[in-house]
Design a protein around this motif. Structure first.
Motif, PDB file in Angstrom:
ATOM      1  N   TYR A  77      45.191  40.183  47.677  1.00 19.72           N
ATOM      2  CA  TYR A  77      45.285  38.773  48.333  1.00 19.72           C
ATOM      3  C   TYR A  77      43.375  38.520  48.515  1.00 19.72           C
ATOM      4  CZ  TYR A  77      45.715  35.167  51.466  1.00 19.72           C
ATOM      5  OH  TYR A  77      45.873  34.190  52.203  1.00 19.72           O
ATOM      6  N   MET A  78      43.049  37.684  47.937  1.00 19.89           N
ATOM      7  CA  MET A  78      41.585  37.376  48.283  1.00 19.89           C
ATOM      8  C   MET A  78      40.817  38.329  47.662  1.00 19.89           C
ATOM      9  SD  MET A  78      41.760  34.215  49.493  1.00 19.89           S
ATOM     10  CE  MET A  78      40.091  34.022  50.545  1.00 19.89           C
ATOM     11  N   GLY A  79      41.558  39.054  46.707  1.00 16.28           N
ATOM     12  CA  GLY A  79      40.540  39.959  45.918  1.00 16.28           C
ATOM     13  C   GLY A  79      40.530  41.434  46.614  1.00 16.28           C
ATOM     14  N   ASP A 135      43.020  44.569  47.922  1.00 21.69           N
ATOM     15  CA  ASP A 135      44.304  45.396  47.800  1.00 21.69           C
ATOM     16  C   ASP A 135      44.881  45.575  49.179  1.00 21.69           C
ATOM     17  OD1 ASP A 135      44.225  45.348  44.853  1.00 21.69           O
ATOM     18  OD2 ASP A 135      43.559  47.298  44.682  1.00 21.69           O
ATOM     19  N   PHE A 136      45.833  45.104  49.338  1.00 15.13           N
ATOM     20  CA  PHE A 136      46.711  45.459  50.530  1.00 15.13           C
ATOM     21  C   PHE A 136      47.970  46.247  50.192  1.00 15.13           C
ATOM     22  CE2 PHE A 136      44.440  41.758  51.637  1.00 15.13           C
ATOM     23  CZ  PHE A 136      44.060  41.858  52.964  1.00 15.13           C
ATOM     24  N   THR A 137      48.193  47.079  51.033  1.00 20.10           N
ATOM     25  CA  THR A 137      49.744  47.736  51.028  1.00 20.10           C
ATOM     26  C   THR A 137      50.540  47.292  52.177  1.00 20.10           C
ATOM     27  OG1 THR A 137      48.588  49.490  49.866  1.00 20.10           O
ATOM     28  CG2 THR A 137      50.773  49.860  50.835  1.00 20.10           C
ATOM     29  N   ILE A 138      51.432  46.526  52.015  1.00 15.52           N
ATOM     30  CA  ILE A 138      52.248  46.325  53.056  1.00 15.52           C
ATOM     31  C   ILE A 138      53.840  46.606  52.887  1.00 15.52           C
ATOM     32  CG2 ILE A 138      50.853  44.328  53.827  1.00 15.52           C
ATOM     33  CD1 ILE A 138      52.694  42.434  52.319  1.00 15.52           C
ATOM     34  N   GLU A 139      54.525  46.734  53.916  1.00 16.50           N
ATOM     35  CA  GLU A 139      56.001  46.732  53.762  1.00 16.50           C
ATOM     36  C   GLU A 139      56.769  45.644  53.683  1.00 16.50           C
ATOM     37  OE1 GLU A 139      57.801  49.609  56.327  1.00 16.50           O
ATOM     38  OE2 GLU A 139      56.533  51.245  55.452  1.00 16.50           O
ATOM     39  N   LEU A 140      57.550  45.696  52.597  1.00 18.85           N
ATOM     40  CA  LEU A 140      58.400  44.639  52.029  1.00 18.85           C
ATOM     41  C   LEU A 140      59.684  45.229  51.760  1.00 18.85           C
ATOM     42  CD1 LEU A 140      55.863  42.383  49.995  1.00 18.85           C
ATOM     43  CD2 LEU A 140      56.949  41.971  52.570  1.00 18.85           C
ATOM     44  N   LYS A 197      51.224  34.554  48.956  1.00 15.49           N
ATOM     45  CA  LYS A 197      51.117  36.002  48.427  1.00 15.49           C
ATOM     46  C   LYS A 197      51.703  35.865  47.174  1.00 15.49           C
ATOM     47  CE  LYS A 197      49.580  37.931  52.578  1.00 15.49           C
ATOM     48  NZ  LYS A 197      49.519  39.014  53.502  1.00 15.49           N
ATOM     49  N   MET A 198      52.763  35.351  46.944  1.00 18.19           N
ATOM     50  CA  MET A 198      53.243  35.757  45.673  1.00 18.19           C
ATOM     51  C   MET A 198      52.337  35.303  44.359  1.00 18.19           C
ATOM     52  SD  MET A 198      55.929  37.681  45.727  1.00 18.19           S
ATOM     53  CE  MET A 198      56.611  37.310  43.794  1.00 18.19           C
ATOM     54  N   LEU A 199      51.550  34.080  44.530  1.00 15.36           N
ATOM     55  CA  LEU A 199      50.655  33.625  43.755  1.00 15.36           C
ATOM     56  C   LEU A 199      49.630  34.958  43.360  1.00 15.36           C
ATOM     57  CD1 LEU A 199      50.052  30.052  44.955  1.00 15.36           C
ATOM     58  CD2 LEU A 199      51.374  30.710  42.916  1.00 15.36           C
ATOM     59  N   GLU A 200      49.205  35.464  44.337  1.00 17.33           N
ATOM     60  CA  GLU A 200      48.210  36.814  44.088  1.00 17.33           C
ATOM     61  C   GLU A 200      48.943  37.863  43.561  1.00 17.33           C
ATOM     62  OE1 GLU A 200      44.978  36.341  44.685  1.00 17.33           O
ATOM     63  OE2 GLU A 200      45.635  34.153  45.430  1.00 17.33           O
TER      64      GLU A 200
END
Ligand SMILES: [Zn+2]
Length: 70
Positions: free
Chosen positions: A31-33, A35-40, A59-62
């Motif tokens: 997201y916005m260049g 990397d994120f690690t999130i719980e989904l 976010k899905m776009l990214e």
């Protein structure tokens, strides 16, 4: 048993492809260049990720971009 469903007791999301319950797991998104690690919620079978609707639009776009990049 008379094939009755008791899905009212607990809200669980199903994978629309596999028809099995999704499990919470860490998902890496870009997201916005960054990397994120999130719980989904993620399907353990096919890897489909469930993103809450308000997040999905942005976010899905990214995520799609990062997947295309592979
Ligand atoms: Zn699945």
């Amino acid at each position: 048993m008379s094939g009755q469903k008791d899905q009212a007791s607990k809200q669980s999301w199903q994978c629309c492809k596999c028809k099995i319950p999704m499990k919470t797991g860490k998902v890496r998104i870009t997201y916005m260049g960054n990397d994120f690690t999130i719980e989904l919620l993620k399907c353990p079978e096919c890897g489909l990720v469930l993103v809450p609707e308000d997040m999905a639009v942005r976010k899905m776009l990214e995520v799609e971009k990062s997947l295309e990049d592979k």
